[in-house]
Motif scaffolding. Structure first.
Motif, PDB file in Angstrom:
ATOM      1  N   ARG A   8       7.896   0.366  -0.873  1.00  0.00           N
ATOM      2  CA  ARG A   8       6.588   0.149  -1.481  1.00  0.00           C
ATOM      3  C   ARG A   8       6.291   1.277  -2.459  1.00  0.00           C
ATOM      4  O   ARG A   8       6.247   2.438  -2.083  1.00  0.00           O
ATOM      5  CB  ARG A   8       5.503   0.125  -0.412  1.00  0.00           C
ATOM      6  N   PRO A  11       0.635   1.933  -6.919  1.00  0.00           N
ATOM      7  CA  PRO A  11       0.303   1.836  -8.342  1.00  0.00           C
ATOM      8  C   PRO A  11       0.129   3.179  -9.039  1.00  0.00           C
ATOM      9  O   PRO A  11       0.447   3.309 -10.216  1.00  0.00           O
ATOM     10  CB  PRO A  11      -1.027   1.074  -8.347  1.00  0.00           C
ATOM     11  N   ASP A  12      -0.357   4.173  -8.310  1.00  0.00           N
ATOM     12  CA  ASP A  12      -0.580   5.457  -9.000  1.00  0.00           C
ATOM     13  C   ASP A  12       0.734   6.154  -9.328  1.00  0.00           C
ATOM     14  O   ASP A  12       0.737   7.161 -10.009  1.00  0.00           O
ATOM     15  CB  ASP A  12      -1.490   6.363  -8.159  1.00  0.00           C
ATOM     16  N   PHE A  14       3.164   4.302 -10.807  1.00  0.00           N
ATOM     17  CA  PHE A  14       3.723   3.516 -11.904  1.00  0.00           C
ATOM     18  C   PHE A  14       3.827   4.403 -13.135  1.00  0.00           C
ATOM     19  O   PHE A  14       3.088   5.359 -13.286  1.00  0.00           O
ATOM     20  CB  PHE A  14       2.807   2.329 -12.260  1.00  0.00           C
ATOM     21  N   TYR A  32       0.136   5.346   4.129  1.00  0.00           N
ATOM     22  CA  TYR A  32      -0.625   4.233   3.564  1.00  0.00           C
ATOM     23  C   TYR A  32      -1.284   3.477   4.702  1.00  0.00           C
ATOM     24  O   TYR A  32      -0.594   2.936   5.576  1.00  0.00           O
ATOM     25  CB  TYR A  32       0.296   3.317   2.752  1.00  0.00           C
ATOM     26  N   GLU A  62      14.429  -5.869  -8.784  1.00  0.00           N
ATOM     27  CA  GLU A  62      13.137  -6.119  -9.391  1.00  0.00           C
ATOM     28  C   GLU A  62      12.033  -6.084  -8.330  1.00  0.00           C
ATOM     29  O   GLU A  62      12.203  -6.614  -7.234  1.00  0.00           O
ATOM     30  CB  GLU A  62      13.189  -7.500 -10.037  1.00  0.00           C
ATOM     31  N   VAL A  65       5.291  -8.476  -6.552  1.00  0.00           N
ATOM     32  CA  VAL A  65       3.865  -8.270  -6.382  1.00  0.00           C
ATOM     33  C   VAL A  65       3.417  -9.123  -5.205  1.00  0.00           C
ATOM     34  O   VAL A  65       3.663 -10.325  -5.170  1.00  0.00           O
ATOM     35  CB  VAL A  65       3.083  -8.669  -7.650  1.00  0.00           C
ATOM     36  N   ILE A  66       2.800  -8.475  -4.224  1.00  0.00           N
ATOM     37  CA  ILE A  66       2.386  -9.193  -3.033  1.00  0.00           C
ATOM     38  C   ILE A  66       0.863  -9.353  -3.051  1.00  0.00           C
ATOM     39  O   ILE A  66       0.145  -8.411  -3.385  1.00  0.00           O
ATOM     40  CB  ILE A  66       2.867  -8.436  -1.768  1.00  0.00           C
ATOM     41  N   ASP A  69      -2.123  -6.571  -2.289  1.00  0.00           N
ATOM     42  CA  ASP A  69      -1.715  -5.188  -2.427  1.00  0.00           C
ATOM     43  C   ASP A  69      -1.297  -4.952  -3.871  1.00  0.00           C
ATOM     44  O   ASP A  69      -0.546  -5.730  -4.444  1.00  0.00           O
ATOM     45  CB  ASP A  69      -0.556  -4.884  -1.477  1.00  0.00           C
ATOM     46  N   GLY A  70      -1.807  -3.903  -4.443  1.00  0.00           N
ATOM     47  CA  GLY A  70      -1.499  -3.620  -5.838  1.00  0.00           C
ATOM     48  C   GLY A  70      -0.155  -2.959  -6.043  1.00  0.00           C
ATOM     49  O   GLY A  70       0.246  -2.686  -7.163  1.00  0.00           O
ATOM     50  N   ALA A  71       0.531  -2.692  -4.951  1.00  0.00           N
ATOM     51  CA  ALA A  71       1.792  -1.972  -5.078  1.00  0.00           C
ATOM     52  C   ALA A  71       2.934  -2.919  -5.403  1.00  0.00           C
ATOM     53  O   ALA A  71       2.841  -4.122  -5.212  1.00  0.00           O
ATOM     54  CB  ALA A  71       2.093  -1.229  -3.784  1.00  0.00           C
TER      55      ALA A  71
ATOM     56  N   LEU B  17      -5.913  -5.074  -9.791  1.00  0.00           N
ATOM     57  CA  LEU B  17      -5.801  -4.358  -8.523  1.00  0.00           C
ATOM     58  C   LEU B  17      -4.931  -3.111  -8.691  1.00  0.00           C
ATOM     59  O   LEU B  17      -5.265  -2.035  -8.213  1.00  0.00           O
ATOM     60  CB  LEU B  17      -5.224  -5.281  -7.448  1.00  0.00           C
ATOM     61  N   GLY B  22      -5.014   2.997  -9.316  1.00  0.00           N
ATOM     62  CA  GLY B  22      -4.546   4.212  -9.976  1.00  0.00           C
ATOM     63  C   GLY B  22      -3.363   4.050 -10.898  1.00  0.00           C
ATOM     64  O   GLY B  22      -2.798   5.037 -11.341  1.00  0.00           O
TER      65      GLY B  22
END
Lengths: 193, 67
Positions: A8, A11-12, A14, A32, A62, A65-66, A69-71, B17, B22
């Motif tokens: 996982r 997003p921060d 990315f 998390y 690849e 996206v789930i 969750d933004g991860a 999202l 972030g």
């Protein structure tokens, strides 16, 4: 050891180099929602043994996206260095503590127990003052600091509690024991005794 | 390929999202852009979101296409 797992990536993280980020997650990990993600180095897993290091990221697929969750979740194949004490394995260890019931020996980062009955064929007496175990017939002494060679006869790993991880060893076989004893036995054999 | 309105909604939602959690924006932000959803919509309009839609087709083939 090569392992494939879903990693996982939050997003921060990315926009940074994906391989480096994933390597860092695998090595150090992060929290998390109260759950530990990655951070495998130094961990003990019953099937694998202790993970000493994550050495290489072999393949990152690849990300997915789930919902909710933004991860991004990347199936990742990576290589790690593990140490697992195997049954019947011969190890060189150092005696760290001697009690009346046996000697604790340390090899790699594991502590194992050699029971008094598994030390030598000789009858063993515990010397309280010296903190040593002595053979009655041979006068052979075993005390902390001695280097020994032993065989693993029982392994039980528990990642939750270190105290529940138990490894038993024996030195009661030819070619096993304190290094000095092994040498003595070799010489005796050469002489034909 | 043209996205359906459902795909658009899904992508904007996912991207917003990410932004709210972030992720760095992929477009230069103007002063009045603060909402993750606004930013996500703008990113989608400019075609910079690196998300691929896999359409599940009746022949069981997966049709992948860049956003």
């Amino acid at each position: 050891m090569v392992v494939k797992e879903l990693v996982r990536v939050p997003p921060d993280r990315f926009g940074t180099k994906l391989e480096e980020t994933i390597m860092d997650i695998l090595k150090r990990g992060y929290e998390y929602r109260g759950r530990q993600e990655g951070g495998y180095e130094g961990k003990l897993q019953p099937e694998l043994g202790t993970i000493l290091a994550v050495t290489k990221v072999l393949d990152i697929e690849e990300g997915r996206v789930i919902p909710g969750d933004g991860a991004a979740y990347h199936p990742t194949t990576f290589e790690m260095l593990v140490f697992k004490p195997e049954l019947h394995e011969i190890v060189d260890a150092e005696v760290v503590e001697v009690r009346e019931f046996g000697a604790f020996v340390r090899f790699a980062h594991f502590d194992g127990l050699v029971h008094v009955s598994q030390l030598t064929d000789d009858f063993i007496v515990y010397d309280k003052k010296r903190g040593a175990l002595i053979g009655k017939e041979t006068r052979r002494v075993l005390e902390p600091g001695d280097r020994v060679r032993a065989r693993i006869v029982a392994v039980s790993l528990d990642p939750e509690k270190v105290t529940n991880t138990k490894i038993n060893l024996t030195m009661r076989q030819p070619g096993l024991g304190k290094f000095e004893w092994i040498e003595e036995d070799k010489k005796k054999k050469e002489k034909g005794e | 390929m043209k996205l359906t309105k459902y795909e658009k909604a899904r992508i904007i939602g996912a991207r917003a999202l990410q932004l709210s959690m972030g992720a760095p924006p992929l477009i230069r932000l103007s002063k009045d852009m603060h909402e993750p959803i606004t930013i996500a919509i703008e990113e989608l309009n400019r075609g910079v979101i690196p998300i691929t839609v896999y359409r599940r087709m009746p022949e069981k083939k997966l049709l992948g296409e860049e956003e």
